[in-house]
Motif scaffolding. Sequence first.
Motif, short mmCIF file in Angstrom:
data_model
loop_
_atom_site.label_atom_id
_atom_site.label_comp_id
_atom_site.label_asym_id
_atom_site.label_seq_id
_atom_site.Cartn_x
_atom_site.Cartn_y
_atom_site.Cartn_z
N GLU D 53 0.82 -1.22 0.00
CA GLU D 53 0.00 0.00 0.00
C GLU D 53 0.85 1.26 0.00
O GLU D 53 0.50 2.25 -0.65
CB GLU D 53 -0.94 -0.01 1.21
N PHE D 56 2.17 1.90 -3.39
CA PHE D 56 1.07 2.35 -4.24
C PHE D 56 0.73 3.83 -3.96
O PHE D 56 0.67 4.66 -4.87
CB PHE D 56 -0.15 1.47 -3.98
N HIS D 57 0.55 4.14 -2.67
CA HIS D 57 0.20 5.50 -2.31
C HIS D 57 1.26 6.51 -2.68
O HIS D 57 0.98 7.61 -3.14
CB HIS D 57 -0.07 5.58 -0.79
N GLN D 106 -3.40 -2.50 -9.75
CA GLN D 106 -4.78 -2.05 -9.95
C GLN D 106 -5.77 -3.21 -10.02
O GLN D 106 -6.93 -3.05 -9.70
CB GLN D 106 -4.86 -1.27 -11.26
N MET D 110 -5.47 -3.21 -4.63
CA MET D 110 -5.51 -1.76 -4.63
C MET D 110 -6.80 -1.19 -5.20
O MET D 110 -7.00 0.01 -5.18
CB MET D 110 -4.33 -1.20 -5.45
#
Lengths: 186, 186, 186, 186
Positions: D53, D56-57, D106, D110
């Motif tokens: 995460e 990703f963020h 994706q 996520m």
Amino acid sequence: MAGSTKDSLMQAAVRLFAAKGIDGTTTREIAAAAGVTEGAIYRHFVGKEALVEEIFHRHYLPFAAELDAARGTAEGAEAELRAVVRRVYAAFDRDRDLFAFLLLAQHGPMRRIADGAATPVRVIEKLVRAGQRAGTIRRMDARLATQIVLGAVLQPATGSLYGEVSPPLIAIADQVAEAAWRAIAG
Amino acid sequence: MAGSTKDSLMQAAVRLFAAKGIDGTTTREIAAAAGVTEGAIYRHFVGKEALVEEIFHRHYLPFAAELDAARGTAEGAEAELRAVVRRVYAAFDRDRDLFAFLLLAQHGPMRRIADGAATPVRVIEKLVRAGQRAGTIRRMDARLATQIVLGAVLQPATGSLYGEVSPPLIAIADQVAEAAWRAIAG
Amino acid sequence: MAGSTKDSLMQAAVRLFAAKGIDGTTTREIAAAAGVTEGAIYRHFVGKEALVEEIFHRHYLPFAAELDAARGTAEGAEAELRAVVRRVYAAFDRDRDLFAFLLLAQHGPMRRIADGAATPVRVIEKLVRAGQRAGTIRRMDARLATQIVLGAVLQPATGSLYGEVSPPLIAIADQVAEAAWRAIAG
Amino acid sequence: MAGSTKDSLMQAAVRLFAAKGIDGTTTREIAAAAGVTEGAIYRHFVGKEALVEEIFHRHYLPFAAELDAARGTAEGAEAELRAVVRRVYAAFDRDRDLFAFLLLAQHGPMRRIADGAATPVRVIEKLVRAGQRAGTIRRMDARLATQIVLGAVLQPATGSLYGEVSPPLIAIADQVAEAAWRAIAG
DNA sequence: CATGAATGAGCATTCATTCAT
DNA sequence: AATGAATGAATGCTCATTCAT
């Protein structure tokens, strides 16, 4: 002939057990080697253990009887021992896989079964005790003398399985019998 | 303390292997007997097979070296044999489980590993050949004589594991050494 | 009925793979979803990987053939593209899970397998090259034009899986085909 | 410098995730690739999922903002699209592993995170809607048009990862932007 | 901060065995 | 008698995670 599949299974099992051990051999392999499917095993045996036991019973105790008979035909402990060794090595030469299986099965689940019975070990022990009574075999613990003879006779067989001694074993039977005899002679 | 868990695992494994065979012993059992979880095995060994091999390597080859050293301290084949038998039986008395494991591992996956190396078998063979050169041991196939001696010495150990011979073995070492010597003496 | 359990396993696997990925799906889950036990998987497939491969083979290459056939029935690159898109979207509407699996398997372990073969990608590339020879498609790198068309067609399908585009896709097939055509038309 | 180990972990993770998927990558591998032990991961991240995460963020939403900014500097939907594609391909060329990770993340865990937020998809959708209001983009479902453009732009990037399109992508940015534009132009 | 040993749940796979056909 | 599909427990091993040092 009746029991053809059963015989195939036992023969295949002996070969595999000798090569990879009992625990190391699967029912699938036994079935495949016998040319049948796994399910067929259970038509002839209660289970894998029963298959092992039947092979053992069919050969081990009869082999002891055969040995005892050979012993009975000879005169004196030395001749008896020679007769017994000849018979052991003849059996080895006849079916090495079976002999190897018998050798290893003794350390495994067959211990109890062979316990009280008239085993090859007891045949040799009887011979030793008779020799001691007759004064031709040295006075020492009979069980120990038996183990010494047993080892002297069987280890060349084991060694043959691993290439240390050349087959056939019958060719060296008298030589080994003589050595074993000297080891315990009075 | 260094290697505590690893040692516990090896010790537990030896005990279980000796009792139930290698294939018959699970990693679950080994871990439980060592007081750890299965995963811990894999921090110290690549896998079960590596555990077996490490135990074997750690004890088998060193044992052969120990035997060879014992042989070197004696004069003449007969004395050498007595020294070797004493050392073998002392090792047996010291750790029966380990000895039993070594005995059975030789028939299993350890065959290749022990192949060319300086094994206990080769120590005895060396002794035999020297004795033959010196004329104190009978002229016969050295490999065969080696197997006869090996059997005469090891079978009483095997017999001890199964209650046929009473421990400690060191008490009968000289007796067995003498019997083995007579078997091959010239 | 032939292959009932095998089919159940493959169907269950496709659904789970589409939802959670191949690595994210366990054999336990597949078996449970198919209403059998884990062991049953191994009667029909060598392993999990073989299961994945069989699903892929059974659908991916045949799908490419189907697409090529559809292309062959049309006249001219534009009509061919329309026929192909219709066939792609019909397949998607017929089995969304399977389509999703095919989409993701291409990025995973199936890359090599689909390498030289007559894949859907190659069908589109053939169409593009023919159009360029006929002068109806712009002169640009054929591989690039193929990727552009592929993306324009497949992304709405992916979007449909995530709620960005409403099913059925067949309803927008001509619209997408026209857009993809304009993207590369001469 | 603070965060050096943390950065190594994230960089190693991105590379491995891109190559083998998130589920297909183990913490052990990530730690090894970063030159630390597994335990170190938990000094910087709550767990593997948190590591995913954070990567990703740290990159996905900022990337969307960067794209939106690029769009803002251009006049008219066509110019905006060209600016966006250039920025996307520049990002791809800068760090292919990161881009590949973003692409596959994706489809995985996520999805929720990226749900309402100002994602790259929403940037393109905004562009499309504005173009439709201005009359330069054809009247069709805006979500569908967005997916078509998205596919036309991203698929060449995916194709580049698999050797279908030669890097750097910035070299074909205008060509792709033009094709995508024609696909949806009024 | 980082390590290295350990955990405990879970993994893909295999086993001996059963059973309807 | 034999098959072939299925079972359910067990196997060796790996995983993400924890924690004392």
